[in-house]
Design an enzyme around this catalytic site. Structure first.
Site, PDB file in Angstrom:
ATOM      1  N   GLU A 143       0.810  -1.226   0.000  1.00 34.78           N
ATOM      2  CA  GLU A 143       0.000   0.000   0.000  1.00 34.78           C
ATOM      3  C   GLU A 143       0.845   1.279   0.000  1.00 34.78           C
ATOM      4  OE1 GLU A 143      -2.634  -0.338   3.356  1.00 34.78           O
ATOM      5  OE2 GLU A 143      -3.842  -1.882   2.415  1.00 34.78           O
ATOM      6  N   GLU A 167      -5.492  -8.581   0.862  1.00 29.27           N
ATOM      7  CA  GLU A 167      -6.034  -8.247   2.189  1.00 29.27           C
ATOM      8  C   GLU A 167      -7.527  -7.985   2.070  1.00 29.27           C
ATOM      9  OE1 GLU A 167      -4.286  -5.000   4.412  1.00 29.27           O
ATOM     10  OE2 GLU A 167      -2.252  -5.773   4.102  1.00 29.27           O
TER      11      GLU A 167
HETATM   12  O1  IFM Z   1      -3.471  -3.327   9.297  1.00 33.24           O
HETATM   13  C1  IFM Z   1      -3.536  -2.784   8.016  1.00 33.24           C
HETATM   14  C2  IFM Z   1      -2.432  -3.326   7.144  1.00 33.24           C
HETATM   15  O2  IFM Z   1      -1.168  -3.116   7.698  1.00 33.24           O
HETATM   16  C3  IFM Z   1      -2.461  -2.640   5.794  1.00 33.24           C
HETATM   17  N1  IFM Z   1      -3.784  -2.694   5.221  1.00 33.24           N
HETATM   18  C4  IFM Z   1      -4.914  -2.342   6.030  1.00 33.24           C
HETATM   19  C5  IFM Z   1      -4.851  -3.085   7.360  1.00 33.24           C
HETATM   20  C6  IFM Z   1      -6.067  -2.698   8.247  1.00 33.24           C
HETATM   21  O3  IFM Z   1      -6.038  -1.333   8.516  1.00 33.24           O
END
Ligand code: IFM
Length: 448
Positions: free
Chosen positions: A171, A359
């Site tokens: 990200e 994710e």
């Molecule tokens: O915890 C984070 C992760 O590190 C990166 N993506 C979003 C998740 C939830 O906020």
């Protein structure tokens, strides 16, 4: 919410199912000399954006409990584990001397995964920049591209016999935006003059890093992961629809398009013209990454309205709380079709041949009662989102896998330990692990 029931048999047999974590959120070891300090250690100790200081601690103590956690993954019948390497554990000063104990630690972790039939999917940068590098300007210093490539080289040379699946960055919008523009994440800097160079150098590092991995390990599967959200206008007006276009350029397109050779979305966000100050001849080409796949990270949808008070963007998000819609503990709207829409949007780039949802997950106020966490809200969330992914597979989009965020509750950045995303509950005072009912649900779904 009345979730649909996803059907495992509607996914191809070779569809990848996994769980995700990251080093800074789970490993610990900030103070015992097993790694160098990171920008997050310093940011937490400063306590600027927390109600109180949260001293960097052992988080989930994955450093010592990795076998227990990998055993849980194995017990749950999950065959893919996405985790990250901490740069300051490999190179405590960010560059120069390699910490052999750090290399040995990850070799033991990957070995243990492989011995259990679990494939490691490894992110090289999940936001924990070595503090010494931040003192030299961090990502705003163009030298960061070379620092990063030197670190990548050490990792690939050390682990290429154990790891084939690499994600260069996690990200990039979040660590540059939250860390260098609004300052709510480490290193806590603010303003365009920090953000734009940081973003450009991070994306150059991503492009160069991906090509370096390819040259050192030609059979590697290489990608990066991108945060993204479906966007809809608050009002059905031309103003709000135009605001959506600008927000889309910022939240969904800014990081991936340069990597695909499409350049920065300057037409929608004219302030990006200022990136010229950081550009050097050849950069546009160097930004292009050598990816086998793209990681889509989707949690929610955002509703957007025009606002002349928001500089550069002229648009703002309308929080879920103000819209009478269901939302998680993070305040993020539960909107399962957003995962479908983002898979569709990212699939529309002809350069993207393969997608993984790297994710997806939800934070809720879990309660441990009589040794059980009955998190029906999280189960409903997964049912909704996985059903939408099933629809994306059915409709022919090239989505090839899905990773739950997260294996365990962990350190949720500026929210510290308040937010629990895990399939496994952690009692942070004892480090005891309890598999939540959502963990058992995921296992049963995978067994179907
Ligand atoms: O915890 C984070 C992760 O590190 C990166 N993506 C979003 C998740 C939830 O906020």
């Amino acid at each position: 919410m009345h979730p649909e029931q996803p059907d495992r048999s509607k996914f191809p047999n070779d569809f990848i199912w996994g769980v995700s974590t990251s080093a800074p959120q789970t490993e610990g070891g900030a103070t015992d000399g097993s790694r160098g300090a990171s920008i997050w250690d310093e940011f937490q100790s400063r306590g600027l954006f927390f109600r109180k200081k949260i001293e960097p601690g052992i988080t989930c103590d994955f450093l010592h409990r990795y076998k227990e956690d990998i055993d849980i993954i194995h017990q749950l019948g999950i065959r893919n584990f996405r985790l990250s390497i901490a740069w300051p554990r490999i190179l405590p000063d960010g560059k120069g001397k390699v910490n052999q104990a750090g290399i040995d630690f990850y070799r033991r972790v990957f070995d243990y995964c492989l011995s259990k039939g679990i494939t490691p999917w490894v992110t090289l940068y999940h936001w924990d920049l070595p503090l010494t590098l931040e003192k030299e300007g961090g990502w705003t210093n163009r030298a960061s591209v070379e620092w990063f490539c030197d670190y990548v080289r050490v990792c690939i040379d050390s682990f290429k016999d154990q790891v084939r699946h690499w994600m260069v960055m996690n990200e990039p919008l979040v660590f540059t935006g939250a860390g260098y523009f609004i300052g709510v994440h480490a290193p806590g800097r603010r303003g365009m003059n920090h953000f734009l160079p940081a973003l450009h150098h991070a994306l150059l590092a991503q492009g160069k890093g991906s090509r370096l991995i390819r040259s050192l390990q030609p059979e590697a599967m290489i990608g990066s992961t991108f945060s993204c959200s479906q966007l809809t206008p608050y009002n059905d007006t031309d103003n709000d629809k135009a605001a959506v276009q600008r927000m889309d350029a910022l939240l969904n397109r800014l990081m991936i398009e340069p990597a695909l050779g499409l350049g920065y979305p300057i037409a929608e966000l004219p302030v990006l013209k200022r990136l010229e100050n950081s550009m050097q001849p050849g950069d546009e080409k160097d930004l292009i990454a050598d990816f086998d796949f793209v990681g889509v990270q989707n949690y929610t949808r955002e509703v957007v309205t025009a606002s002349r008070w928001v500089p550069y963007l002229g648009a703002k998000l309308v929080p879920a709380k103000k819209r009478a819609v269901p939302y998680t503990e993070m305040g993020w709207e539960i909107h399962p079709s957003s995962i479908y829409e983002m898979i569709k949007q990212f699939s529309s780039y002809p350069q993207v041949k393969k997608l993984f949802v790297t994710e997806n997950g939800a934070s809720f106020r879990d309660q441990l009662v009589n040794g059980q966490v009955d998190d029906q809200n999280r189960i409903a969330y997964f049912k909704g989102y996985i059903s939408q992914m099933q629809k994306a597979v059915h409709d022919g989009f090239p989505v090839k896998g899905y990773f739950v965020w997260s294996l365990t509750d962990n350190f949720e950045w500026a929210e510290a330990y308040k937010q629990r995303f895990g399939l496994v509950y952690i009692d942070f005072s004892t480090q005891a692990r309890t598999i939540k009912n959502s963990g058992y649900w995921y296992t049963n779904f995978l067994k179907q």
